[in-house]
Write an enzyme that holds these catalytic residues in place. Structure first.
Site, mmCIF file in Angstrom:
data_model
loop_
_atom_site.group_PDB
_atom_site.id
_atom_site.type_symbol
_atom_site.label_atom_id
_atom_site.label_comp_id
_atom_site.label_asym_id
_atom_site.label_seq_id
_atom_site.Cartn_x
_atom_site.Cartn_y
_atom_site.Cartn_z
ATOM 1 N N GLN A 42 -15.917 -36.400 -10.180
ATOM 2 C CA GLN A 42 -16.671 -37.148 -9.294
ATOM 3 C C GLN A 42 -15.825 -38.524 -9.017
ATOM 4 O O GLN A 42 -15.148 -39.084 -10.359
ATOM 5 C CB GLN A 42 -17.904 -37.552 -9.307
ATOM 6 C CG GLN A 42 -18.594 -38.384 -10.644
ATOM 7 C CD GLN A 42 -19.936 -38.487 -10.619
ATOM 8 O OE1 GLN A 42 -20.808 -37.656 -10.431
ATOM 9 N NE2 GLN A 42 -20.430 -39.524 -11.454
ATOM 10 N N GLY A 43 -15.573 -39.315 -8.073
ATOM 11 C CA GLY A 43 -15.041 -40.313 -7.950
ATOM 12 C C GLY A 43 -15.812 -41.292 -7.279
ATOM 13 O O GLY A 43 -16.667 -41.021 -6.435
ATOM 14 N N TYR A 44 -15.445 -42.822 -7.004
ATOM 15 C CA TYR A 44 -16.100 -43.821 -6.233
ATOM 16 C C TYR A 44 -15.132 -44.291 -5.227
ATOM 17 O O TYR A 44 -14.162 -44.838 -5.589
ATOM 18 C CB TYR A 44 -16.581 -44.805 -7.265
ATOM 19 C CG TYR A 44 -17.583 -44.428 -8.122
ATOM 20 C CD1 TYR A 44 -19.143 -44.085 -7.713
ATOM 21 C CD2 TYR A 44 -17.376 -43.699 -9.220
ATOM 22 C CE1 TYR A 44 -19.926 -43.775 -8.226
ATOM 23 C CE2 TYR A 44 -18.451 -42.942 -10.172
ATOM 24 C CZ TYR A 44 -19.598 -43.137 -9.802
ATOM 25 O OH TYR A 44 -20.754 -42.406 -10.267
ATOM 26 N N LEU A 45 -15.563 -44.372 -4.245
ATOM 27 C CA LEU A 45 -15.142 -45.165 -2.899
ATOM 28 C C LEU A 45 -15.530 -46.388 -3.149
ATOM 29 O O LEU A 45 -14.613 -47.361 -2.633
ATOM 30 C CB LEU A 45 -15.109 -44.649 -1.614
ATOM 31 C CG LEU A 45 -15.105 -42.894 -1.228
ATOM 32 C CD1 LEU A 45 -15.663 -42.623 -0.159
ATOM 33 C CD2 LEU A 45 -13.327 -43.000 -0.955
ATOM 34 N N GLU B 40 -11.400 -45.087 -5.870
ATOM 35 C CA GLU B 40 -10.727 -46.030 -6.996
ATOM 36 C C GLU B 40 -10.339 -45.196 -8.153
ATOM 37 O O GLU B 40 -10.868 -44.360 -8.504
ATOM 38 C CB GLU B 40 -12.063 -46.740 -7.392
ATOM 39 C CG GLU B 40 -12.443 -47.464 -6.206
ATOM 40 C CD GLU B 40 -13.581 -48.418 -6.648
ATOM 41 O OE1 GLU B 40 -14.265 -48.460 -7.762
ATOM 42 O OE2 GLU B 40 -14.148 -49.198 -5.621
#
Length: 155
Positions: free
Chosen positions: A27-30, A82
Protein backbone atom coordinates in the site's frame (compact mmCIF):
# COMPACT_ATOMS: atom_id res chain seq x y z
CA UNK A 1 -18.85 5.09 7.02
CA UNK A 2 -17.31 5.23 10.48
CA UNK A 3 -14.43 2.99 11.39
CA UNK A 4 -14.12 2.05 15.05
CA UNK A 5 -10.92 0.16 15.74
CA UNK A 6 -8.38 -0.51 18.43
CA UNK A 7 -4.73 -1.21 17.73
CA UNK A 8 -2.20 -3.26 19.72
CA UNK A 9 1.40 -4.37 19.54
CA UNK A 10 1.90 -8.13 19.31
CA UNK A 11 4.55 -9.74 21.53
CA UNK A 12 4.75 -13.27 20.11
CA UNK A 13 4.19 -15.23 16.90
CA UNK A 14 1.65 -17.56 18.55
CA UNK A 15 -1.12 -15.97 16.46
CA UNK A 16 0.19 -17.61 13.26
CA UNK A 17 -1.07 -21.06 14.28
CA UNK A 18 -4.53 -19.54 14.89
CA UNK A 19 -4.75 -17.76 11.53
CA UNK A 20 -7.69 -18.60 9.27
CA UNK A 21 -6.17 -16.83 6.30
CA UNK A 22 -3.21 -14.66 5.34
CA UNK A 23 -2.67 -12.22 2.53
CA UNK A 24 0.13 -10.13 1.07
CA UNK A 25 -0.50 -6.38 1.11
CA UNK A 26 1.28 -3.50 -0.61
CA UNK A 27 0.00 0.00 0.00
CA UNK A 28 0.98 3.55 -0.71
CA UNK A 29 -0.44 7.00 -0.09
CA UNK A 30 -1.53 9.57 -2.65
CA UNK A 31 -2.03 11.85 0.37
CA UNK A 32 -0.77 11.02 3.85
CA UNK A 33 -1.94 14.17 5.67
CA UNK A 34 -3.47 13.22 9.05
CA UNK A 35 -6.67 15.14 8.26
CA UNK A 36 -7.34 12.93 5.21
CA UNK A 37 -5.35 10.03 3.91
CA UNK A 38 -5.90 8.63 0.44
CA UNK A 39 -4.53 5.11 0.25
CA UNK A 40 -4.00 2.71 -2.64
CA UNK A 41 -3.79 -0.93 -1.61
CA UNK A 42 -3.21 -4.23 -3.34
CA UNK A 43 -4.33 -7.28 -1.33
CA UNK A 44 -3.17 -10.41 -3.12
CA UNK A 45 -4.77 -9.83 -6.55
CA UNK A 46 -7.35 -7.13 -5.72
CA UNK A 47 -7.00 -3.35 -5.74
CA UNK A 48 -8.61 -0.79 -3.41
CA UNK A 49 -8.74 2.95 -2.89
CA UNK A 50 -9.48 4.17 0.63
CA UNK A 51 -10.05 7.61 2.08
CA UNK A 52 -9.76 8.05 5.85
CA UNK A 53 -10.48 11.14 7.92
CA UNK A 54 -8.78 12.34 11.08
CA UNK A 55 -9.50 10.23 14.14
CA UNK A 56 -11.42 11.40 17.19
CA UNK A 57 -9.54 12.43 20.34
CA UNK A 58 -8.93 8.81 21.42
CA UNK A 59 -7.95 7.70 17.91
CA UNK A 60 -10.59 4.97 18.04
CA UNK A 61 -13.15 6.36 15.56
CA UNK A 62 -12.75 8.02 12.17
CA UNK A 63 -14.38 8.34 8.77
CA UNK A 64 -13.45 5.61 6.30
CA UNK A 65 -14.57 5.05 2.71
CA UNK A 66 -13.21 2.19 0.60
CA UNK A 67 -13.91 1.00 -2.92
CA UNK A 68 -12.54 -1.97 -4.83
CA UNK A 69 -10.84 -0.97 -8.09
CA UNK A 70 -9.31 -2.97 -10.91
CA UNK A 71 -5.90 -4.44 -10.15
CA UNK A 72 -4.29 -2.64 -13.10
CA UNK A 73 -5.69 0.67 -11.78
CA UNK A 74 -4.25 0.02 -8.31
CA UNK A 75 -0.87 -0.90 -9.81
CA UNK A 76 -0.81 2.33 -11.86
CA UNK A 77 -1.91 4.48 -8.91
CA UNK A 78 0.64 2.85 -6.60
CA UNK A 79 3.35 4.24 -8.90
CA UNK A 80 2.00 7.77 -8.27
CA UNK A 81 2.07 7.43 -4.49
CA UNK A 82 4.31 9.35 -2.14
CA UNK A 83 7.64 7.73 -1.25
CA UNK A 84 7.41 4.86 1.22
CA UNK A 85 5.27 1.94 0.11
CA UNK A 86 4.22 -0.36 2.97
CA UNK A 87 4.71 -4.12 2.52
CA UNK A 88 3.16 -6.50 5.00
CA UNK A 89 1.55 -9.87 5.50
CA UNK A 90 -1.86 -9.82 7.17
CA UNK A 91 -3.18 -12.73 9.23
CA UNK A 92 -6.88 -13.02 10.13
CA UNK A 93 -7.59 -14.54 13.53
CA UNK A 94 -11.11 -15.18 14.83
CA UNK A 95 -11.66 -14.66 18.57
CA UNK A 96 -15.24 -14.95 19.78
CA UNK A 97 -17.42 -12.68 17.63
CA UNK A 98 -14.49 -10.64 16.35
CA UNK A 99 -11.64 -10.97 13.88
CA UNK A 100 -8.19 -9.61 14.62
CA UNK A 101 -6.11 -8.46 11.67
CA UNK A 102 -2.44 -8.98 12.52
CA UNK A 103 0.05 -7.20 10.26
CA UNK A 104 3.62 -8.46 10.07
CA UNK A 105 5.57 -5.69 8.38
CA UNK A 106 8.38 -6.23 5.88
CA UNK A 107 10.98 -3.98 4.27
CA UNK A 108 11.79 -0.81 6.20
CA UNK A 109 9.19 -1.69 8.84
CA UNK A 110 10.45 -5.24 9.42
CA UNK A 111 10.22 -6.25 13.06
CA UNK A 112 6.93 -4.46 13.71
CA UNK A 113 3.81 -6.56 14.34
CA UNK A 114 0.50 -4.79 14.97
CA UNK A 115 -2.99 -6.20 15.58
CA UNK A 116 -6.23 -4.34 14.90
CA UNK A 117 -9.79 -5.15 15.81
CA UNK A 118 -12.82 -3.39 14.33
CA UNK A 119 -15.74 -2.82 16.67
CA UNK A 120 -19.35 -1.74 16.21
CA UNK A 121 -19.15 0.48 19.31
CA UNK A 122 -16.16 2.17 20.97
CA UNK A 123 -17.02 0.55 24.32
CA UNK A 124 -17.70 -2.93 22.95
CA UNK A 125 -16.06 -5.79 24.83
CA UNK A 126 -13.98 -8.43 23.08
CA UNK A 127 -11.82 -11.44 23.90
CA UNK A 128 -8.13 -10.55 24.25
CA UNK A 129 -5.73 -13.22 22.97
CA UNK A 130 -2.61 -14.04 25.01
CA UNK A 131 -0.30 -12.75 22.23
CA UNK A 132 -1.84 -9.26 22.34
CA UNK A 133 0.49 -6.66 23.83
CA UNK A 134 0.35 -2.97 24.65
CA UNK A 135 -2.53 -0.95 23.20
CA UNK A 136 -1.35 1.77 20.79
CA UNK A 137 -4.74 3.06 19.60
CA UNK A 138 -4.39 6.72 18.70
CA UNK A 139 -0.57 6.65 18.69
CA UNK A 140 0.23 8.24 15.33
CA UNK A 141 3.56 6.47 14.90
CA UNK A 142 1.76 3.13 14.43
CA UNK A 143 -0.44 4.44 11.60
CA UNK A 144 0.59 3.09 8.21
CA UNK A 145 0.70 6.61 6.74
CA UNK A 146 3.28 7.57 9.40
CA UNK A 147 5.24 4.34 8.89
CA UNK A 148 5.46 5.07 5.16
CA UNK A 149 7.37 8.29 5.95
CA UNK A 150 9.19 7.28 9.16
CA UNK A 151 9.81 3.53 9.01
CA UNK A 152 10.05 1.41 12.14
CA UNK A 153 13.68 0.41 11.43
CA UNK A 154 14.67 4.10 11.73
CA UNK A 155 13.16 4.69 15.19
Amino acid sequence: MQEIERKFLVHSLDFISEALHSQKIAQGYLNAAPERTVRIRIKDDKGFITIKGKGDESGTTRFEWEKEIELYEAEALLKLCETGVIDKNRYLIKKGNHTFEVDVFEGENKGLIVAEIELSDANETYEKPSWLGEEVTGDEKYYNAYLSKKPFTNW
